[in-house]
Design a protein around this motif. Structure first.
Motif: not given
Length: 296
Positions: A78-98
């Protein structure tokens, strides 16, 4: 402290948590004014947060029984999913959208949490929950239409939206699984352990993909990463836990629906992102969906 005193304090703590979580996207977008990789920025955020959660995990462990092997396995997953996976996907996505669109897409996690509960834990999805999911996704579609209409590169909106949606999926899985373990371990202990796992995974990711030269960043990056750690990681986690203790998870989640509105306001005031009629419609639909699913 009586109930009348509990409620105002709990409501303010939940509102502080919502505002703090909303500021994360603003910090990330500001940091992207410099050429920094998402994993490097996430590494700095987690490194600054590490001492606080390590201290909480140590204090809580001294007062409780040690975890079993099976419990440790679930915490790691759950740690890998919740604060690692979710955060890295979110940070990458913010490069592209508002930032405003990011917050709306990310706020699909309450509906996704219901889906995971139904699939893995046989929890029933009723008409109200199904209606809430429809409202959330209708709101996201309205906000997507706005960004697609204004975007010079439509593929960037789809790519960024896809990454942020993957972040929402990871976070929903974390919440669905954590809901089974938190009553056993306690909210603070579980959150501290999960964040320690995610910090370790983030540091390993950085060491495998980046050189130490990537840490040579201007002072503004370190200031933004420290602010993100303090105000968008440590503060909201503990404020939300304190709010839940005072007013319960239902009321706390209702107050958190102010998050997308706060992010849109901050993105307009700080980043200069435009606000349109369709963004407000999308926000209203998403908030309505979360309110519907949060009601008793």
């Amino acid at each position: 402290m009586d109930k009348k005193t509990h409620y105002p304090a709990g409501a303010w703590l939940a509102l502080i948590a919502a505002l703090s979580f909303s500021m994360k996207a603003i910090f990330v977008k500001l940091a992207y004014h410099w050429p920094i990789e998402a994993v490097t920025l996430l590494t700095l955020r987690m490194a600054f947060s590490l001492p606080f959660f390590a201290a909480v995990g140590l204090c809580e462990s001294r007062r409780a029984q040690p975890l079993s092997s099976r419990q440790w396995l679930i915490v790691v997953l759950l740690g890998l999913l919740g604060y690692y996976g979710a955060s890295i996907f979110d940070f990458v996505g913010l490069r592209y959208i508002s930032a405003s669109l990011e917050r709306l897409v990310l706020f699909s996690y309450p509906a996704l949490t219901l889906v995971f509960g139904a699939v893995f834990f046989a929890q029933r999805i009723g008409r109200r929950e199904a209606g809430a999911m429809l409202l959330c996704y209708a709101g996201i579609a309205a906000a997507f239409a706005h960004d697609l209409r204004l975007a010079q590169d439509m593929s960037a909106v789809w790519i960024g939206g896809g990454f942020v949606f993957a972040s929402s999926v990871c976070y929903a899985a974390y919440l669905a699984g954590g809901g089974r373990l938190i009553p056993i371990l306690g909210a603070s202990r579980f959150s501290a352990f999960a964040l320690l796992v995610s910090t370790g995974a983030t540091l390993l990711h950085f060491l495998l993909t980046q050189s130490l030269q990537a840490l040579h960043q201007p002072w503004q990056i370190y200031a933004l990463a420290l602010a993100m750690a303090m105000f968008s990681t440590v503060l909201p986690v503990f404020a939300l836990a304190a709010a839940i203790r005072r007013i319960g998870p239902g009321r706390a989640s209702l107050i958190s629906t102010a998050g997308p509105v706060m992010t849109i306001g901050l993105s307009w005031a700080v980043l200069g992102e435009p606000i349109s009629f369709w963004q407000w419609i999308g926000t209203a639909l998403v908030v309505a969906g979360v309110l519907l699913v949060s009601r008793k």
